[in-house]
Every structure is written in structure tokens, then in C-alpha cells.
Design a protein around this motif. Structure first.
Motif, PDB file in Angstrom:
ATOM      1  N   ASN A  92      -8.986  -4.219 -13.250  1.00  7.84           N
ATOM      2  CA  ASN A  92      -7.528  -4.266 -13.288  1.00  7.84           C
ATOM      3  C   ASN A  92      -6.925  -3.720 -12.010  1.00  7.84           C
ATOM      4  O   ASN A  92      -5.928  -4.250 -11.508  1.00  7.84           O
ATOM      5  CB  ASN A  92      -7.017  -3.496 -14.494  1.00  7.84           C
ATOM      6  CG  ASN A  92      -7.377  -4.180 -15.791  1.00  7.84           C
ATOM      7  OD1 ASN A  92      -7.370  -5.404 -15.878  1.00  7.84           O
ATOM      8  ND2 ASN A  92      -7.723  -3.404 -16.804  1.00  7.84           N
ATOM      9  N   GLY A  93      -7.529  -2.678 -11.500  1.00  9.40           N
ATOM     10  CA  GLY A  93      -7.039  -2.110 -10.247  1.00  9.40           C
ATOM     11  C   GLY A  93      -7.091  -3.157  -9.136  1.00  9.40           C
ATOM     12  O   GLY A  93      -6.113  -3.381  -8.413  1.00  9.40           O
ATOM     13  N   GLU A  99      -2.615  -8.533  -5.794  1.00  7.66           N
ATOM     14  CA  GLU A  99      -1.261  -9.063  -5.905  1.00  7.66           C
ATOM     15  C   GLU A  99      -0.304  -8.396  -4.946  1.00  7.66           C
ATOM     16  O   GLU A  99       0.476  -9.057  -4.267  1.00  7.66           O
ATOM     17  CB  GLU A  99      -0.761  -8.920  -7.343  1.00  7.66           C
ATOM     18  CG  GLU A  99      -1.383  -9.969  -8.236  1.00  7.66           C
ATOM     19  CD  GLU A  99      -0.901  -9.870  -9.670  1.00  7.66           C
ATOM     20  OE1 GLU A  99       0.118  -9.198  -9.923  1.00  7.66           O
ATOM     21  OE2 GLU A  99      -1.559 -10.466 -10.539  1.00  7.66           O
ATOM     22  N   ALA A 100      -0.375  -7.086  -4.881  1.00  9.17           N
ATOM     23  CA  ALA A 100       0.517  -6.366  -3.979  1.00  9.17           C
ATOM     24  C   ALA A 100       0.215  -6.751  -2.531  1.00  9.17           C
ATOM     25  O   ALA A 100       1.117  -6.886  -1.706  1.00  9.17           O
ATOM     26  CB  ALA A 100       0.368  -4.865  -4.167  1.00  9.17           C
ATOM     27  N   ALA A 103       1.465 -10.268  -1.619  1.00 12.66           N
ATOM     28  CA  ALA A 103       2.926 -10.295  -1.527  1.00 12.66           C
ATOM     29  C   ALA A 103       3.380  -9.935  -0.118  1.00 12.66           C
ATOM     30  O   ALA A 103       4.476 -10.289   0.300  1.00 12.66           O
ATOM     31  CB  ALA A 103       3.536  -9.329  -2.533  1.00 12.66           C
ATOM     32  N   GLN A 104       2.544  -9.235   0.626  1.00  7.42           N
ATOM     33  CA  GLN A 104       2.911  -8.877   1.997  1.00  7.42           C
ATOM     34  C   GLN A 104       2.005  -9.585   2.992  1.00  7.42           C
ATOM     35  O   GLN A 104       1.805  -9.123   4.106  1.00  7.42           O
ATOM     36  CB  GLN A 104       2.822  -7.359   2.172  1.00  7.42           C
ATOM     37  CG  GLN A 104       3.656  -6.612   1.144  1.00  7.42           C
ATOM     38  CD  GLN A 104       3.906  -5.171   1.538  1.00  7.42           C
ATOM     39  OE1 GLN A 104       4.054  -4.845   2.714  1.00  7.42           O
ATOM     40  NE2 GLN A 104       3.954  -4.300   0.552  1.00  7.42           N
ATOM     41  N   ASP A 105       1.448 -10.691   2.535  1.00  8.42           N
ATOM     42  CA  ASP A 105       0.595 -11.504   3.384  1.00  8.42           C
ATOM     43  C   ASP A 105      -0.656 -10.786   3.874  1.00  8.42           C
ATOM     44  O   ASP A 105      -1.181 -11.094   4.946  1.00  8.42           O
ATOM     45  CB  ASP A 105       1.382 -12.050   4.576  1.00  8.42           C
ATOM     46  CG  ASP A 105       1.275 -13.554   4.592  1.00  8.42           C
ATOM     47  OD1 ASP A 105       0.155 -14.068   4.705  1.00  8.42           O
ATOM     48  OD2 ASP A 105       2.316 -14.228   4.430  1.00  8.42           O
ATOM     49  N   TYR A 106      -1.102  -9.873   3.092  1.00  9.49           N
ATOM     50  CA  TYR A 106      -2.350  -9.187   3.398  1.00  9.49           C
ATOM     51  C   TYR A 106      -3.452  -9.720   2.488  1.00  9.49           C
ATOM     52  O   TYR A 106      -3.181 -10.222   1.402  1.00  9.49           O
ATOM     53  CB  TYR A 106      -2.207  -7.682   3.185  1.00  9.49           C
ATOM     54  CG  TYR A 106      -1.948  -6.929   4.465  1.00  9.49           C
ATOM     55  CD1 TYR A 106      -2.973  -6.249   5.110  1.00  9.49           C
ATOM     56  CD2 TYR A 106      -0.689  -6.914   5.039  1.00  9.49           C
ATOM     57  CE1 TYR A 106      -2.741  -5.561   6.287  1.00  9.49           C
ATOM     58  CE2 TYR A 106      -0.448  -6.234   6.221  1.00  9.49           C
ATOM     59  CZ  TYR A 106      -1.485  -5.560   6.844  1.00  9.49           C
ATOM     60  OH  TYR A 106      -1.252  -4.881   8.014  1.00  9.49           O
ATOM     61  N   CYS A 311      -1.831   0.010  -3.264  1.00  7.42           N
ATOM     62  CA  CYS A 311      -1.821  -0.929  -2.155  1.00  7.42           C
ATOM     63  C   CYS A 311      -0.532  -0.839  -1.362  1.00  7.42           C
ATOM     64  O   CYS A 311      -0.558  -0.815  -0.134  1.00  7.42           O
ATOM     65  CB  CYS A 311      -2.029  -2.344  -2.687  1.00  7.42           C
ATOM     66  SG  CYS A 311      -2.107  -3.582  -1.404  1.00  7.42           S
ATOM     67  N   SER A 312       0.589  -0.752  -2.036  1.00  9.17           N
ATOM     68  CA  SER A 312       1.817  -0.726  -1.242  1.00  9.17           C
ATOM     69  C   SER A 312       1.974   0.592  -0.504  1.00  9.17           C
ATOM     70  O   SER A 312       2.536   0.619   0.596  1.00  9.17           O
ATOM     71  CB  SER A 312       3.061  -1.077  -2.055  1.00  9.17           C
ATOM     72  OG  SER A 312       2.931  -0.711  -3.373  1.00  9.17           O
TER      73      SER A 312
END
Lengths: 343, 343
Positions: A92-93, A99-100, A103-106, A311-312
DNA sequence: CTGAAAGCGCTTACAG
DNA sequence: CTGAAAGCGCTTACAG
């Protein structure tokens, strides 16, 4: 027997130069239109965007990164030796992290680290392939953190470390375990036993702290008869359960659901009814206990959200933003039949 | 509250140009010394290598890739919705993939695909960030495979598909399930029930085929009373177990260990002794059943080896080598107490 | 607002 | 055996 062979037709992708040529403008201008940096007339910007949309052009992130001294990649370490309980946590992690990141193109790369063998991590770092790394919940002594510090590679721990100068984000295990234990006390239990996992994992130490916080708050004695640490084999769990029954515990709290599953099986074999004769609860709920009868009371954490937040934090840190040294996420308590009051 | 901020000191890495300058030779020569391609005198080669060793220089793989039209990355898709049984499979597969990849200086990126949402896969492909992808065991209808084909991106499936023009490597479930069932027949069972998982997964269909192969080989009837498919909820499993008891089954074979765990719990609740009254075996052994009493007979696959092999097949295919369309790996059968003969 | 040029860190014909 | 040069697909001062 069929044989496959990749013919590798050139399959040339369209580039910024193609666009420039087609539109009779410079590559610089195209680049600016795409990135939005620098002055550019709305008109040419729209021409470029229209062309891009029509041709389905996608910039080559690798080339972009090379020019910018970035990779747009982060690494996630995964333990080489992972027991069943931890799998849902990682799975899950990972999900949340991915996903995170996207979302920032990483993108996120996997690097395995087994025990103290940092070989793969070193290779990844040496290859200049990542901008930072996420360390997942780990042992008390963490060689990886030391290595990353020495290399000055940005990283954050998805988990908790006593080392206050490493960035960390974690579920609030301590508060959760405290509150769950408090609820069990409120519902009338006075002899709450603890069956704990290996103390090499800091998460297990923290959970125990939460449990002890609750006892202290209720002025209950912290009894050696009721606390069993390092129950990392079925034999130890069995022994703990036997002692707890002898000690007349009215409730057993298990540090994770693998332990809980073992406890329930032992109780079932011994024909000790739950919750009538003894209540049972778990400090972490994964799918392992999902279909147990009776349903078991447990703490629930959102590991996916944890991954996403971790991640963020890393990405913000990489970008040079300010970030909090330690971030804690909430939890949920679900009271179920295994701790139903029967008197 | 402590605040962290990344100061991003320039931390410039040494490059091929630095080496060339230091050694008073051209970058071309340095490059050749490192890659081993092209003629170069043993002497200068050694000078370069010595300098590299001394300075701890590591080539920038990204730049190298850009020049060569390669990324040295592969992607691994992970399912967004993964049940507990599959986790050990993925975890171990991932492990094997990572090891095989890094042995060839490749890295593996994670891309999540949830249901039919290929968004992340498309993004990865569009960004030119990978040379190929590994699809993990999946649904019968696989949108991802179609997409990758249309994009001409090399990929291999870690699992089985009936679509013979996709590259695949898998454990030999069919042969394994057949042999396990045969062994159970040999030891005297004649009414062997099957509790099957969801038939949306091709692996479950294959396992069932193996079971049926064995019945056919022994000229036993393939009875509807004994076969229960799509038992993907505890209720369905419970119903299946009840019917099997009614039907006087002498043995229950479970398609995976989550089902098996459920079956064992139900049997225990019903006070039906295993193996005395009924034997139980599982077609896949993960840690879920690890500490069960009695120990359960099962098929064992080496998922890590599977991952490693899948990865090397992909890498060979990317390189342009010939590869077999379908590769099958072996298995092991462990007979344990749950199928011990008691008469 | 736009472009020519240099640069990111490598590779690879081509010429010597 | 070795090197100058062009190139991979982008970005980014600098100049206009």
C-alpha cells in the motif's frame, strides 16, 4: 516451440527540433512554449501547443533531466527479507508513493537492500539515476541512512527513527496504541496482556510505548506477567499465551496481526472462547485477520496515504522547500466482536 | 518543531572530460577505455582505469543512455488492487526482477495499473523512460498487453496468457497441480474436492486444469459435487466446505493458501479433524499457512527465480536476442501432516 | 518576444 | 591506436 525476436525498427520519435522546423521557429521558442518559462507571445505558444496536441508529441524526460541536472526519479528501498505482516504495509505504501510521484512527473525505482548489504543502493547512487530516496520502515540500526547522509543524497524515512536529524513521516502508532488500550481499559479490562513482536523493529517499540502510556494513565501496574516481548516465533507466542492465561489476563493485545492470528489459533486449539473467556485486539489490521470469526478489534492506518505523504515530503525537500522534520498521520480504531463485553 | 531544508550545494561530479584533461588524452579515448569498445592500447587503458579507481568515478548512465537511445530502465507493473495471497508472489517476484536487472546494470521502475486504467503506463511510455516492461500475473483480459503491443514496446508477462504471441514466463502450475493431485490419489483418496478461486485469474483456470488432468489420468469422474469454482468470499468457501462434507469428500484441495486458511478455520470451527476425518492440501504455499497445525501439504514455487528469469528474458529480447515464446519453471511438492494417511 | 549558441555527459562514425 | 567533431533531445544564459 515459438521463438521471438525484437526487430527494433527505428521507430523514431518526434523531437523539439521537428516541431521547430515544422513551425519555422527556433527550438528555444518551442522549449519555452512547453515549459512556460520565459516570455513568449500567446499566439506562438498556441501554435506550438496545437501542433503538439496534433502530433501527440511527448518531451523526452531523460534529455530534459540531463540538461537540468535532474533525473525525475526517486528510489524506494525494499527489504530483501520481508515477513508477511509487512507486505500489506509495503504494497500500500508503494501504491501511495507511485501516485504521489507520478502526479509530479516523477517515477519511482526499486532498490532492494538485504540486511546490511547496500550494494544496490550504492549502485543506484553512483549511477546518478535518482534525485532522492525513500527508506521504508526498517531496523533499529540503519546502515542505509548513514550511507545516504554521507553521500548527501536527499532521503526520507517512511517510518520512525530516534535519529532526529533524519526526515521521517509515519503513522502515529504510539497515540493509536495508547488510545486503543485506553478503550479496552474503559470497557472494564484491568489485566491487559501484550504479545509483542521483535524489538529490533522500532515500530514495535513504539507500539509498546503506546500501550504503556495507557496503563500509566489509568494507574495500572506495568506487570512483567502481562508483557511478552520479542515473540517472533510460534513457540514464543504459544508460551506467552499460556502464561497470560495463567496470569488471568482478561484481554490480550497483539502487536500485529500475524501475532494476533497465531494467538487466535492457539486459543481456538485450547478451546478458550473469544471474547467470552478472554478478549483479543490487534495493533495493526491488514487483510490477514479479515475473515476471522469473531471479527477482531484493531487499529487501522492508511498506508497508502502514508506513502503518498512521504513521497511529497521528499519531493518538496528535493525542490528546496522547507519541510517538517517529523510528520505523523492519524489512525482509526475499530471495535469489533473480539472485545465485545459479555458480562 | 524542526524544519529541514535542502541547501543543494553544487556537489559537482567528476566527468569523462575531467579524466581526459587530467590524463591529457581525448574524451573519446576515455570512453573507449571504459566501454572496452574500439581499439585501445593496453597501456592507456590501464592508466584510465587506474585514474577511475583512484577518483571513484562512475559514469552517468543517463547521459550514456541518451547517446545510445537506451534508458537502462525497465518498468514493472503492479496491480492497484492486490489481495493478500498475491502479495508474497509480487514481493518475491520483484526481488528476483531487481536482482536480475541490476546484474545487467538495469533498474526497475514501478508503475501501478488499477483495473483498466493504463494512465500511468501510458505516461511512462510517453516519457521515454523505459526500454521495456514486465507485466505481472493478471486478469484474463489484459488491456495493458494490448497497449504495449500497439506502442511496440517490448514486454514480457510474468504469468500465463492464452495469447500465444505475447512473451511469457511462468511457474508450471498445471503440471504441479496435476502431480500433487496424483499423489493424493495414489495415497488412497478417491473423492478429492476442489475449492477454487476467482476464474477471472488465468492462474486459477490453469490450476484447475492440472487437477482435472490428474482425475482424468486416474479415470476418476470429474464431479460437479466436488468442484467449487469462484469461491472468492468467505461465504462461498463455507458453502463449498459444507457441500464437500455432505458429498463425503475424503480430501480437499485448495487453489491458494488464503482459501486454504479459510477452509482450515471452518473445519476447525466445525470440529472436523484434519487429516483424520478429511485431508487438506493447497496449490500454493506462502507464509500464510506457515505455522498452521497440522502443517499443510502444498506446492512450492520459487517466485524469486521466476522474477529473475522473467527479467532476463525481457533483457535478452530488448537486446535483440532470440527468446522462447513461453518458459515454464519447475515446482516442488511437500507432503505434510494435513494429508497424512490415518488408516 | 525570439533566436543562435553553448552546454548537460556521454557515444560513435570518420579520418588519420 | 587516437582524436576532432557531430550528435542524443533537451535547457538556459545572453543578445537582440
Amino acid at each position: 516451440m515459438e521463438i521471438f525476436r525484437n526487430d527494433r525498427t527505428e521507430n523514431r520519435k518526434i523531437t523539439i527540433a521537428d516541431i521547430a522546423e515544422a513551425l519555422q521557429i527556433s527550438k528555444t521558442t518551442v522549449s519555452r512554449a512547453i515549459s512556460g518559462k520565459g516570455r513568449i507571445s500567446e499566439e506562438t505558444r498556441e501554435r506550438v501547443m496545437a501542433y503538439i496536441a496534433a502530433t501527440d508529441y511527448k518531451p523526452n524526460v531523460i534529455a530534459k533531466g540531463l540538461a537540468q541536472h535532474k533525473t525525475y526519479n526517486i528510489a524506494l528501498t525494499i527489504p530483501g527479507d520481508c515477513n508477511l505482516v509487512d507486505m500489506p504495509f509495503f504494497q500500500n505504501g508503494m501504491q501511495g508513493i507511485c501516485e504521489a510521484a507520478s502526479a509530479q512527473d516523477y517515477d519511482v525505482m526499486l532498490v532492494t537492500v538485504t540486511g546490511d548489504d547496500l550494494g544496490n543502493l550504492e549502485r543506484m547512487a553512483a549511477n546518478h539515476k535518482v534525485d532522492g530516496v525513500i527508506l521504508s520502515r526498517s531496523m533499529v540500526h540503519d546502515a542505509a541512512a548513514g550511507f545516504l547522509k554521507s553521500q548527501q543524497i536527499p532521503f526520507v524515512l517512511m517510518g520512525t527513527s530516534k535519529d532526529r536529524d533524519i526526515l521521517q513521516v509515519d503513522n502515529d502508532h504510539r497515540a493509536g496504541c495508547r488510545e486503543l488500550t485506553e478503550r479496552l481499559i474503559q470497557s472494564g479490562n484491568t489485566r491487559i496482556g501484550l504479545v509483542g513482536g521483535s524489538r529490533t523493529y522500532v515500530v514495535n517499540r513504539i507500539r509498546q510505548q503506546g500501550y504503556e502510556d495507557a496503563l500509566r494513565g489509568a494507574r495500572l501496574e506495568r506487570s512483567g506477567q502481562l508483557i511478552f516481548e520479542d515473540c517472533d516465533t510460534p513457540e514464543k507466542v504459544e508460551l506467552a499465551v499460556e502464561k497470560l492465561l495463567e496470569a488471568q489476563a482478561d484481554c490480550i493485545v497483539c502487536m500485529d496481526d500475524a501475532i494476533c492470528l497465531a494467538v487466535l489459533q492457539i486459543l481456538s486449539r485450547k478451546r478458550v472462547p473469544v471474547p467470552e473467556r478472554i478478549q483479543v485486539a490487534s495493533f495493526y489490521d491488514s487483510m490477514l485477520l479479515l475473515n476471522n470469526k469473531p471479527a477482531v478489534t484493531s487499529l487501522i492506518f492508511d498506508d497508502k496515504a502514508l506513502g503518498a505523504l512521504t513521497c511529497s515530503v521528499l519531493l518538496r525537500y528535493i525542490r528546496g522547500d522547507e519541510v517538517k522534520g517529523r510528520t505523523l498521520l492519524g489512525y482509526e480504531i475499530i471495535m469489533r466482536d473480539s472485545t465485545r463485553e459479555t458480562h
